[in-house]
Scaffold this motif. Sequence first.
Motif, short mmCIF file in Angstrom:
data_model
loop_
_atom_site.label_atom_id
_atom_site.label_comp_id
_atom_site.label_asym_id
_atom_site.label_seq_id
_atom_site.Cartn_x
_atom_site.Cartn_y
_atom_site.Cartn_z
N TRP A 41 -18.96 -20.15 -13.19
CA TRP A 41 -18.98 -18.73 -13.59
C TRP A 41 -19.48 -17.85 -12.44
CZ3 TRP A 41 -21.70 -19.41 -19.02
CH2 TRP A 41 -20.73 -19.82 -19.97
N GLU A 42 -19.22 -18.26 -11.26
CA GLU A 42 -19.71 -17.50 -10.10
C GLU A 42 -19.24 -16.05 -10.15
OE1 GLU A 42 -19.60 -17.50 -5.18
OE2 GLU A 42 -18.68 -19.15 -6.30
N GLY A 43 -20.20 -15.13 -10.04
CA GLY A 43 -19.90 -13.70 -9.99
C GLY A 43 -19.40 -13.11 -11.29
N CYS A 44 -19.45 -13.85 -12.38
CA CYS A 44 -18.92 -13.36 -13.66
C CYS A 44 -19.83 -12.33 -14.33
CB CYS A 44 -18.68 -14.53 -14.61
SG CYS A 44 -17.38 -15.66 -14.07
N GLU A 45 -19.22 -11.44 -15.11
CA GLU A 45 -19.94 -10.44 -15.89
C GLU A 45 -20.18 -11.01 -17.28
OE1 GLU A 45 -21.30 -7.39 -15.57
OE2 GLU A 45 -21.02 -7.45 -13.40
N LEU A 46 -21.41 -11.43 -17.55
CA LEU A 46 -21.76 -12.03 -18.83
C LEU A 46 -22.94 -11.31 -19.48
CD1 LEU A 46 -21.43 -15.75 -17.69
CD2 LEU A 46 -19.83 -14.53 -19.16
N LYS A 47 -22.97 -10.02 -19.31
CA LYS A 47 -24.04 -9.21 -19.86
C LYS A 47 -24.12 -9.37 -21.38
CE LYS A 47 -25.82 -4.47 -19.93
NZ LYS A 47 -25.57 -3.07 -19.51
N SER A 48 -25.34 -9.60 -21.87
CA SER A 48 -25.62 -9.75 -23.31
C SER A 48 -24.90 -10.95 -23.93
CB SER A 48 -25.25 -8.48 -24.07
OG SER A 48 -25.96 -7.36 -23.57
N ALA A 49 -24.49 -11.92 -23.10
CA ALA A 49 -23.81 -13.10 -23.63
C ALA A 49 -24.72 -13.90 -24.55
CB ALA A 49 -23.32 -13.98 -22.48
N TYR A 50 -24.15 -14.50 -25.59
CA TYR A 50 -24.91 -15.31 -26.53
C TYR A 50 -24.70 -16.77 -26.16
CZ TYR A 50 -26.87 -17.09 -30.87
OH TYR A 50 -27.66 -17.74 -31.81
#
Length: 316
Positions: A41-50
């Motif tokens: 998941w390099e550089g991925c946007e996972l803001k607020s991920a559960y």
Amino acid sequence: MIFTAGVKRTSLLAAALMLSLAATTTANAACSDPAALGVDWEGCELKSAYLIGVNLTGANLTSVNLTSAELGGANLLDVDLTNANLTSANLRAANLSNADLTNANLTNTQLGGAYLTQVNLSGANLTGANLNRTTMQKSSLRDAELRGANLRFADLEGANLISADMSYADMTSVNLIKANLHNANLSNAYLSGAKMQYVGMGSANLVRADMRDVNLNLASLSHSDMDSVNLTNSKLRGTNLTEVNLQNAILSGADLSGANLSGAYLFGADLTGANLTGVDLRGADLATANLNGTNLGGALWVNGMQCAKVSIGGCK
């Protein structure tokens, strides 16, 4: 010939376009891949991920954005989180052992009860983070920012905290046995009841730190700035305090037997009822220091003279 060359050019452009589209598709697919061992998941946007309780062992999370993500109880063993953004994320009781969090942003992150054994947190920002009862044995926090962090009852035995900033941190009953805090900033930190035997913290900043009932036996604090520190009832037996600044320090009831205070600056220090038996005070400055009830039996006085075995309140 011209026609053939044109066809070749067209074919090359088409191939390049296909490769570009394939690369884009692959990158997008990586970020949408499900949580799994070794996921990339390099550089991925996972803001607020559960991601509560997920197993991401060995995953590549370099530069990932996990701001406010839910990772409580997750298995992050051997994960690469270099330059990751974990601001305000929940990592309570997560396992991050052997993970790489170099230069990661963990501002206000919840790490209570987490396992961070042998983790690399060099240069990481842990300002205001909650590390209550966190296990961080032999981890590297060199140059880390821990200003105002909660480290109550945390286990940092053998950790590398060289040049780390722990000013204003709550470190009540923290375990720092054999830790390296050379040049660290602990000014205004709260360290009451801390275990700091054998700690190395030369040239550290401990100005106005609250160190009541701390165990500093056989520690090395040479050349540290301990102006106005509170060491009431603390243990400093055999501690190296050469050329330490203890101006206006409170050492009432402290046990400094066998400590080395040669060249120390104790101007205005409160040594009421302290145990200084066998202490080396050669070249120390004790001007205006309060020696009421201080036991100086067998100590080496500022001028090199050895005090009598019974020397209370002054060198006899």
